[in-house]
Write an enzyme that holds these catalytic residues in place. Structure first.
Site, short mmCIF file in Angstrom:
data_model
loop_
_atom_site.label_atom_id
_atom_site.label_comp_id
_atom_site.label_asym_id
_atom_site.label_seq_id
_atom_site.Cartn_x
_atom_site.Cartn_y
_atom_site.Cartn_z
CB VAL A 21 -1.04 0.02 1.19
CG1 VAL A 21 -1.51 1.17 1.46
CG2 VAL A 21 -1.85 -1.04 1.31
CB CYS A 79 -2.84 -7.01 5.48
SG CYS A 79 -2.64 -5.48 6.22
CG ASN A 92 7.00 -11.65 1.39
OD1 ASN A 92 6.15 -11.38 2.34
ND2 ASN A 92 7.95 -10.82 0.97
CB ALA A 134 7.95 -6.25 0.82
C1 LIG Z 1 4.57 0.04 2.96
C2 LIG Z 1 4.14 -1.66 3.18
C3 LIG Z 1 2.91 -1.68 2.52
C4 LIG Z 1 2.55 -2.90 2.32
N1 LIG Z 1 1.18 -3.45 1.98
C5 LIG Z 1 1.05 -4.80 1.81
C6 LIG Z 1 -0.25 -5.07 0.96
O1 LIG Z 1 -0.91 -4.19 0.51
N2 LIG Z 1 -0.68 -6.23 0.97
C7 LIG Z 1 0.00 -7.36 1.17
O2 LIG Z 1 -0.13 -8.47 1.14
N3 LIG Z 1 1.37 -7.01 1.86
C8 LIG Z 1 1.70 -5.93 2.18
N4 LIG Z 1 2.83 -5.32 3.05
C9 LIG Z 1 3.68 -6.83 3.34
C10 LIG Z 1 4.62 -6.92 2.09
O3 LIG Z 1 4.08 -7.36 1.21
C11 LIG Z 1 5.61 -8.16 2.70
O4 LIG Z 1 4.77 -9.12 2.79
C12 LIG Z 1 6.26 -7.80 3.96
O5 LIG Z 1 6.77 -6.49 4.03
C13 LIG Z 1 7.63 -8.66 4.02
O6 LIG Z 1 8.32 -8.52 3.01
P1 LIG Z 1 9.87 -8.34 3.29
O7 LIG Z 1 10.58 -8.88 4.32
O8 LIG Z 1 10.71 -8.22 2.06
O9 LIG Z 1 9.81 -6.61 3.59
C14 LIG Z 1 3.61 -4.35 2.82
C15 LIG Z 1 4.37 -3.88 3.34
C16 LIG Z 1 4.88 -2.56 3.35
C17 LIG Z 1 6.39 -2.21 4.04
#
Ligand SMILES: Cc1cc2nc3c(=O)[nH]c(=O)nc-3n(C[C@H](O)[C@H](O)[C@H](O)COP(=O)(O)O)c2cc1C
Length: 413
Positions: free
Chosen positions: A27, A136, A241, A265
């Site tokens: 988001v 989420c 992920n 992410a």
């Molecule tokens: C700013 C932000 C917004 C996110 N929005 C969503 C989202 O819209 N849908 C979702 O499934 N996960 C969302 N996430 C979670 C990420 O998709 C991801 O699962 C999580 O950050 C772990 O990955 P990472 O360790 O690479 O950051 C969001 C994460 C961040 C940092």
């Protein structure tokens, strides 16, 4: 990366997640300019930010002739009008058909099969897949029974996926997928994944954190091998992920844990060139990325507030440009801060005008959302509407500030 013995066939207009390193749904951070940057630097697929079914339902799809983007717009839900009777539409979702459609997965926030289908149908012809957010943990999502709340209602989650597979996936020939978190025990996660794999989905992403875990806690990978195995037996592609930071690392981890690919992410949020392998050039300096992000934002007419947010993620917090961008009032001002007034000043002016920002005599912002303000003034018999923005005289304060900053930072464009 791992290969499956049996495979759910990839639909004609869909994509196979196998062998892919992809941009996560985020988001705010996953808006169009960031997706375009990620694709430019080698992301195989990009997820759009979660969009709640009810926000999509009732939107109008139209092609924006200025940007060649498809916009799903709606009038404000409160129905309030300006005194002259017009309403400003808000863009709920924006897609660049020629630059991303074939690589774009639309992520849905939903807790209802019928609403999920109704919302997904609106975008199905413009994307390569529909993903359901079941991970989420934020209250705004879980309170409505969406996001991670679906992990506690697996029958509802399966009903949503089955409805999407039947009513949207088959009809538009695109893939339906789901993004989950791991559960407390390996046994619980396995039971859930087995159930999900029977719904007809083509892909499953697992965020290797449990629902109560905070983003700063390290991802737990000890269930991953099992999840990859269950998915492989069912022919469903599995993406990992959590704490993946680059393409090179993603490929190693996928190999190590026997999954099909990885989703990134936060590492991509601060440097979308993480999708480029070392052999292909590796990471790009933030100054270049920020300038490219600004250019992409102008090309697609991104919301100004979101562009500043995206730039804020790319520019290190301790750099003085970070604060200067955050207080900027127009695209043109940001271009000047980057020393890009010559290259991008023209398009910045155009975009500012389209989004209702005009400049005053000194080249500073005059009125934000001038169109609305003018309409209001006109309807009230005022004279604001007659005042035209004056051209900028000479070298503006902004230009001076921009030149100083870009000299100090040696922004190379
Ligand atoms: C700013 C932000 C917004 C996110 N929005 C969503 C989202 O819209 N849908 C979702 O499934 N996960 C969302 N996430 C979670 C990420 O998709 C991801 O699962 C999580 O950050 C772990 O990955 P990472 O360790 O690479 O950051 C969001 C994460 C961040 C940092």
């Amino acid at each position: 990366m791992a290969s499956a013995s049996r495979r759910v066939p990839t639909p004609k207009n869909g994509v196979d997640f196998r062998g892919k390193v992809v941009l996560a749904p985020m988001v705010r951070s996953g808006e169009l300019p960031m997706r375009l940057l990620a694709l430019k630097y080698g992301a195989d697929l990009v997820w759009g930010p979660e969009t709640v079914d009810q926000a999509m339902i009732g939107t109008t799809r139209r092609l924006n002739p200025h940007t060649q983007t498809i916009e799903f717009t709606r009038l404000p839900s409160h129905g309030a009008k300006t005194p002259c009777g017009s309403q400003r539409e808000s863009v709920i979702y924006r897609i660049h058909p020629s630059r991303e459609s074939r690589n774009l997965i639309f992520q849905l926030g939903t807790a209802c099969p019928a609403r999920a289908v109704e919302a997904a149908r609106l975008v199905a012809g413009d994307v390569a897949g529909i993903d359901v957010n079941a991970g989420c943990p934020k209250p705004f999502s879980t309170m409505g029974g969406m996001g991670a709340a679906l992990l506690s209602t697996p029958d509802k989650l399966c009903a949503i996926l089955e409805a999407l597979v039947k009513e949207v996936g088959s009809k538009y020939e695109i893939g339906i997928s789901v993004k989950i978190r791991i559960l407390k025990t390996s046994e619980e996660t396995e039971a859930l994944v087995r159930k999900l794999c029977q719904t007809g989905i083509t892909g499953l992403t697992v965020h290797c954190r449990t629902r109560p875990m905070r983003p700063r806690e390290r991802a737990i990978r000890d269930q991953l091998r099992m999840i990859g195995q269950v998915c492989r037996e069912a022919g469903v592609a599995c993406l990992m992920n959590g704490d993946v930071v680059s393409r090179d690392q993603a490929e190693e981890l996928a190999q190590e844990y026997g999954v099909d690919g990885a989703m990134i992410a936060t590492a991509a949020e601060s440097n979308p060139s993480c999708f480029r392998s070392k052999d292909d050039g590796g990471f790009v300096p933030w100054k270049d990325l920020a300038a490219e992000c600004l250019q992409a934002a102008l090309e697609v007419g991104n919301k100004f507030g979101n562009t500043k947010f995206l730039l804020g993620n790319l520019i290190p917090g301790k750099d003085k440009l970070h604060r200067m961008v955050s207080t900027a009032k127009s695209y043109r001002e940001v271009c000047e801060l980057f020393g890009l007034a010559e290259e991008l000043g023209g398009i910045a002016r155009e975009v500012d005008e389209r989004i209702g920002i005009v400049y005053d005599r000194d080249g500073k912002n005059a009125v934000k959302n001038a169109k609305l303000k003018n309409e209001t003034a006109r309807a009230a018999g005022g004279d604001t509407a007659r005042k035209k923005p004056s051209p900028v005289d000479g070298r503006s304060v902004l230009a001076q500030r921009g030149a100083e900053v870009s000299r100090a930072l040696a922004v190379e464009i």
